[in-house]
Design an enzyme around this catalytic site. Structure first.
Site, PDB file in Angstrom:
ATOM      1  CG  HIS A 196      -2.369 -10.070  -6.768  1.00 15.22           C
ATOM      2  ND1 HIS A 196      -2.508 -11.400  -6.441  1.00 15.22           N
ATOM      3  CD2 HIS A 196      -3.292  -9.414  -6.034  1.00 15.22           C
ATOM      4  CE1 HIS A 196      -3.466 -11.534  -5.549  1.00 15.22           C
ATOM      5  NE2 HIS A 196      -3.972 -10.332  -5.273  1.00 15.22           N
TER       6      HIS A 196
ATOM      7  CG  HIS B 195      -1.781  -5.248   1.063  1.00 10.19           C
ATOM      8  ND1 HIS B 195      -2.944  -4.542   0.856  1.00 10.19           N
ATOM      9  CD2 HIS B 195      -2.143  -6.553   1.120  1.00 10.19           C
ATOM     10  CE1 HIS B 195      -3.966  -5.378   0.795  1.00 10.19           C
ATOM     11  NE2 HIS B 195      -3.503  -6.609   0.951  1.00 10.19           N
TER      12      HIS B 195
HETATM   13  P1  ATP Z   1      -8.337 -16.324  -0.180  1.00 12.39           P
HETATM   14  O1  ATP Z   1      -9.659 -15.622  -0.275  1.00 12.39           O
HETATM   15  O2  ATP Z   1      -8.333 -17.760  -0.531  1.00 12.39           O
HETATM   16  O3  ATP Z   1      -7.657 -16.043   1.099  1.00 12.39           O
HETATM   17  P2  ATP Z   1      -7.485 -14.219  -1.836  1.00 12.39           P
HETATM   18  O4  ATP Z   1      -8.059 -13.336  -0.764  1.00 12.39           O
HETATM   19  O5  ATP Z   1      -6.156 -13.868  -2.369  1.00 12.39           O
HETATM   20  O6  ATP Z   1      -7.429 -15.706  -1.348  1.00 12.39           O
HETATM   21  P3  ATP Z   1      -9.743 -13.359  -3.260  1.00 12.39           P
HETATM   22  O7  ATP Z   1     -10.561 -13.354  -2.016  1.00 12.39           O
HETATM   23  O8  ATP Z   1     -10.393 -13.795  -4.517  1.00 12.39           O
HETATM   24  O9  ATP Z   1      -8.479 -14.286  -3.060  1.00 12.39           O
HETATM   25  O10 ATP Z   1      -9.146 -11.920  -3.447  1.00 12.39           O
HETATM   26  C1  ATP Z   1      -8.466 -11.501  -4.615  1.00 12.39           C
HETATM   27  C2  ATP Z   1      -7.644 -10.277  -4.273  1.00 12.39           C
HETATM   28  O11 ATP Z   1      -8.490  -9.244  -3.797  1.00 12.39           O
HETATM   29  C3  ATP Z   1      -6.633 -10.493  -3.151  1.00 12.39           C
HETATM   30  O12 ATP Z   1      -5.531  -9.635  -3.368  1.00 12.39           O
HETATM   31  C4  ATP Z   1      -7.389 -10.072  -1.919  1.00 12.39           C
HETATM   32  O13 ATP Z   1      -6.514  -9.656  -0.891  1.00 12.39           O
HETATM   33  C5  ATP Z   1      -8.199  -8.930  -2.443  1.00 12.39           C
HETATM   34  N1  ATP Z   1      -9.445  -8.835  -1.710  1.00 12.39           N
HETATM   35  C6  ATP Z   1     -10.326  -9.802  -1.459  1.00 12.39           C
HETATM   36  N2  ATP Z   1     -11.379  -9.378  -0.766  1.00 12.39           N
HETATM   37  C7  ATP Z   1     -11.166  -8.064  -0.569  1.00 12.39           C
HETATM   38  C8  ATP Z   1     -11.892  -7.036   0.090  1.00 12.39           C
HETATM   39  N3  ATP Z   1     -13.057  -7.243   0.676  1.00 12.39           N
HETATM   40  N4  ATP Z   1     -11.337  -5.814   0.112  1.00 12.39           N
HETATM   41  C9  ATP Z   1     -10.172  -5.568  -0.487  1.00 12.39           C
HETATM   42  N5  ATP Z   1      -9.449  -6.474  -1.136  1.00 12.39           N
HETATM   43  C10 ATP Z   1      -9.927  -7.711  -1.168  1.00 12.39           C
END
Ligand code: ATP
Ligand code: MG
Length: 196
Positions: free
Chosen positions: A42, A125
């Site tokens: 996504h 991204h």
């Molecule tokens: P994991 O945390 O297991 O590595 P993930 O990062 O994909 O998986 P989430 O942390 O729930 O899962 O994040 C959901 C989405 O939001 C992802 O696309 C992630 O890259 C983005 N995301 C998470 N934290 C942030 C942040 N602090 N700033 C910007 N985007 C974020």
């Protein structure tokens, strides 16, 4: 619940990327990365983090309004890079100005709803792989040798997928567990189509 707002590329675009990225799995260091699941690929516009269920209806109302104020636009997956030595990503090309305005609109209403969203700049991204261990796992993962992530990004740098239309805004839920995060669409709104 853990929420974020996203645009989800069509399955055809994800399949193209999946095919283009397949050779990367054979490169040195690939086995030490956590490759994200193509089904969950996504484009995050805003990361909200934990939001109380009681705040979701007001948030949805605002997001629906933003979707109606921004038009559909053409994008393609293109190029790759890394964030430090942790994240391997694929970029976006095309009418990214429209995407950027949509993301700004989303971030504005999220803030208006009293939700603290991620304050980092918008870096459109799609996360292909991450270095490091999964949530809650103690398993020590060996670090990638310097440059391995960069070599993978370089291998995809010149790649460009087919163009597609970004036509919907999604409020997404992320559930973290012991395995990879699970993403589900809570609600989606169509972007505007204005008559010429
Ligand atoms: P994991 O945390 O297991 O590595 P993930 O990062 O994909 O998986 P989430 O942390 O729930 O899962 O994040 C959901 C989405 O939001 C992802 O696309 C992630 O890259 C983005 N995301 C998470 N934290 C942030 C942040 N602090 N700033 C910007 N985007 C974020
Ligand atoms: Mg995360």
């Amino acid at each position: 619940m853990r929420l974020f707002v996203a645009v989800n590329p069509p399955v055809e675009a994800l399949q193209e990327l999946s095919d283009a990225a397949a050779p990367l799995h054979g490169l040195s260091g690939a086995d030490r990365l956590r490759w994200s699941d193509p089904d969950g690929w996504h484009l995050t516009l805003a990361f909200l983090g934990e939001v109380p269920a009681a705040d979701v209806p007001a948030l949805e109302e605002r997001l629906g309004r933003v979707a109606g104020e921004h038009g559909v636009h053409r994008l393609r997956l293109a190029g790759a890079g890394c964030f430090g030595d942790r994240v391997l990503w694929v970029g976006f090309d095309g009418e990214t100005w429209a995407l950027r305005r949509l993301a700004e609109g989303v971030r504005t209403v999220v803030e208006e709803a009293g939700i603290e969203s991620d304050q980092h700049g918008f870096h459109p991204h799609l996360t292909l792989a991450r270095a490091g261990s999964t949530h809650g796992q103690r398993r020590a993962t060996r670090r990638l040798a310097a440059g391995e992530l960069q070599l993978m990004a370089a291998a995809l740098e010149g790649w460009r997928g087919s163009e597609w239309e970004a036509s919907e805004l999604h409020l997404m839920r992320s559930e973290l567990g012991y395995g990879p995060a699970r993403y589900t669409s809570v609600r989606a709104w169509p972007l505007a189509r204005w008559e010429a």
